[in-house]
Write an enzyme that holds these catalytic residues in place. Structure first.
Site: not given
Length: 747
Positions: A387, A423
């Site tokens: 993330d 990401e």
């Protein structure tokens, strides 16, 4: 030995056993002596059960707390009574000790003493019980009463509240770590080791995927055991996915603003324990049983040929900023773990969550890599999706692809062999890094998402962007030895509209989140097909189902690694909520009854058929970029683009407004060889994508491309026949229905 009750407790810290009621005559109940503590070892970090000197069983405790003045490990019995044991050994900034007799299942935490000087970033407070960053299991749930804050949260002058130390004991209000015996033998486990090019990823939430599944026993729904149940595994196998990407399963906490509104953090992007499987997802228990349950889930998925990828959140923690709670790292060594601003009272925030882990610091880097290796070697997982990975790649301030984090991953003998997905952005300056991560890494490709959404709502000015995205995004990834599978292609993800909502809503409807619809992105690139939300208009409903077929077909025919979101193949809706992070209810859970609806069952069947088609045909999952050049005298190239006139596209065609694109994939010119060294040869295909609102003619290319074509997929049809479709001669002018995809096999 001096008893714990006789030792003088630091200011704000009750003595061991002080939580016990007084005897009836007013005398204090006798307090047992503090257990013996031997020197132990500074490694490994955490609480590790083992056999010590003279064959004595116990637990070694080791905690990195560089600037601390004292560290106590605190043991809790079943009644909640606390026994504090000073760790007096200090080696390389690690406080450690071996406590005989401490067995698996023991609940514990730390109290760390030191200076309180927020202006220099020092926030030690021994009144706060702290979770071990290396705890293998966590028992209890995080609540956020004032006692768990290191500062006086309700101080009258709020602008100075974070500078006033709170002396109240937090132990009754916070979970405890649990000593776990790591004795598992993975010799019977067989990792699928699916090559990247052959992968189809399925993003799912452990709780949401299983919560309403009728084939899973009620007591297992919403748990790791539920995901391991044959009924859950059967759906994944029949669909044909090769990997599940689990939304965060590290122990996480709920944010205060959600708890005050009666909501909870459902997605889990608020980690506080990087080694512990989230206890609320365990059916077997939370005093260590969650570890074994998670491992059994991994084994069950591996046995079905499915890899397990974890969505991990190492960019920030649940402790938020200077006004956040003191749960773990903030109270252990705030300056050592977090990025601070020039004014060290404040946190640098590249994540939008209040804090950012200071990954340049060796100990923080060690925490992250130790955690990653643990999940691979001891928990059996096959990879990670990071993330806001750009935050991890920052050196001092800027994103740096030579950063310590990326360098350590690249040379680590365990981590460089697993699947790594970035990401590739954060919210800081220069944080958007799509296409910039080094080899070994794949990336969520949001440019793919945006192009496909825009094409099917007929919002692209031309087809240049679509051409790049369909063919593997060579403009982003054809450098440094990267391959087409560096692009993880997706149309939807957990964050944003579901696929059904993408064709049903033009604006977000997040009122249930309690923020007056201010949260969530406004940039949805969606089209409601003529009506906002659910409608009884069958014409609109039929168009929406066709658009869903178009989007799924495009995704599964594109070069790269496709990622589906759990439930999109069933027509799952979140009722227009594009930020359902706090909706632990039917808004987010999969509605399995959709499989009983013929319309949605047809969508599932098409998805499974497309995935099977992809698995059968290597031309759809290439391991190298297309060259676009002819390899033979007949002029046939590995990739060619056609206009609706049946002519190859010119440079001018790429820049002209268009709603139709023909893509020819040659199975004769696939680079590479199979495992036995033989050339890889496959069928050739022509895909025709038409986003216009009226039917169009399309001339099928003649020799050398083909002599005739057989229809394999036609998204204009509600039901997709399994038998071969119509056969058309090369040069024929066929009609492509409005808003549809035709996939034709070269016969």
């Amino acid at each position: 030995m001096t008893s714990a009750a006789e030792q003088r407790a630091p200011a704000g810290e009750p003595a061991a056993g002080s939580g016990q009621p007084a005897a009836a005559n007013g005398a204090r109940r006798a307090v047992p002596p503090t257990p013996a503590v031997w020197p132990g070892a500074p490694t490994p970090l955490g609480a590790r059960f083992r056999v010590g000197p003279d064959g004595v069983a116990g637990t070694n405790f080791a905690l990195w707390a560089a600037g601390a003045e004292a560290v106590r490990v605190c043991l809790f019995d079943e009644g909640g009574r606390e026994t504090r044991i000073p760790l007096t050994e200090l080696t390389h900034e690690i406080w450690h000790g071996f406590v005989p007799g401490v067995m698996p299942g023991q609940r514990y935490g730390y109290r760390v003493d030191g200076r309180w000087d927020p202006w220099t970033g020092a926030r030690w407070n021994p009144a706060k019980l702290l979770l071990d960053p290396y705890a293998r299991a966590v028992d209890g749930e995080f609540r956020l009463p004032p006692e768990v804050y290191g500062h006086v949260r309700d101080w009258p002058e709020q602008q100075a509240a974070d500078t006033v130390r709170d002396e109240r004991d937090s132990a009754p209000h916070v979970p405890k770590g649990v000593v776990v015996h790591d004795d598992d033998d993975w010799s019977d486990d067989h990792r699928p080791k699916t090559p990247w090019a052959d992968s189809v990823i399925y993003e799912l939430h452990v709780r949401g995927f299983t919560r309403l599944h009728p084939g899973i026993p009620r007591e297992l729904r919403g748990t790791y055991a539920g995901l391991a149940h044959p009924a859950a595994v059967e759906h994944l196998v029949k669909l044909g996915v090769t990997a599940v990407e689990l939304l965060p399963v590290h122990q996480f906490a709920h944010e205060d603003h959600l708890l005050r509104r009666g909501l909870r953090n459902y997605w889990g992007y608020n980690s506080i324990g990087y080694f512990a499987p989230h206890a609320a997802y365990a059916a077997a228990g939370t005093t260590g049983q969650q570890v074994g349950e998670f491992k059994r889930m991994v084994r069950a998925l591996h046995a079905a040929g499915i890899e397990v990828i974890l969505d991990v959140v190492y960019n920030h923690t649940a402790e938020a900023g200077e006004l956040g709670p003191t749960l773990s790292l903030k109270g252990i060594d705030n300056r050592g773990y977090y990025r601070l601003q020039g004014d060290a009272r404040r946190y640098a925030d590249y994540t939008g969550c209040g804090n950012t882990l200071h990954v340049v610091q060796p100990q923080v880097l060690r925490l992250i890599t130790d955690s990653l290796r643990y999940w691979v070697t001891e928990m059996g997982v096959d990879g990670f999706r990071f993330d806001l990975a750009a935050a991890l790649a920052r050196s001092m301030h800027d994103v740096d692809m030579l950063s310590p984090f990326l360098a350590v991953i690249a040379q680590d003998p365990v981590l460089r062999r697993v699947k790594l997905i970035a990401e590739p952005w954060d919210i800081g300056s220069g944080g958007y890094q799509v296409g910039a991560f080094p080899p070994l890494w794949t990336e969520w490709n949001d440019r793919y998402r945006n192009a496909v959404r825009d094409f099917w709502r007929h919002a692209l000015p031309d087809v240049r962007e679509m051409g790049y995205r369909l063919s593997g995004s060579s403009d982003l990834y054809a450098w440094g030895g990267r391959r087409p599978y560096a692009s993880v292609n997706f149309v939807t993800a957990h964050d944003g509209f579901t696929l059904r909502d993408l064709v049903s809503y033009e604006t977000k409807h997040n009122e249930a989140n309690g923020e007056n619809n201010r949260d969530g992105t406004h940039d949805n690139r969606s089209w409601n097909c003529g009506a906002e939300g659910e409608t009884g208009d069958e014409r609109v409903r039929a168009l929406r189902r066709r658009q869903l077929r178009n989007l799924l077909t495009t995704l599964l025919l594109s070069t790269g690694v496709p990622m589906l979101v759990a439930g999109d193949e069933l027509g799952r809706t979140q009722r227009g909520n594009n930020n359902a992070y706090c909706q632990d209810n039917e808004i987010s859970w999969l509605d399995w009854s959709l499989l009983q609806d013929p319309g949605w069952r047809a969508l599932y069947d098409l998805t499974a058929r497309l995935i099977a088609l992809r698995h059968r045909h290597p031309v759809l999952r290439r391991r190298a970029f297309f060259s676009g050049r002819s390899q033979t005298a007949d002029g046939l190239r590995d990739l060619a683009w056609f206009t609706s006139r049946g002519a190859e596209m010119t440079e001018g065609d790429w820049y002209a407004p268009a709603a139709t694109l023909g893509m020819y994939l040659s199975g004769r010119d696939i680079p590479g060889r199979d495992e036995r060294g033989a050339p890889v040869v496959d069928d050739s295909f022509l895909a025709v994508l038409h986003a216009g609102d009226r039917p169009t003619g399309f001339v099928l290319p003649g020799p050398p491309w083909a002599e005739q074509y057989e229809v394999v997929v036609d998204t204009a049809a509600e039901e997709q026949a399994q038998a071969p479709g119509a056969v058309h001669p090369a040069g024929a002018r066929i009609t492509v229905p409005e808003r549809s995809v035709l996939l034709l096999r070269v016969a």
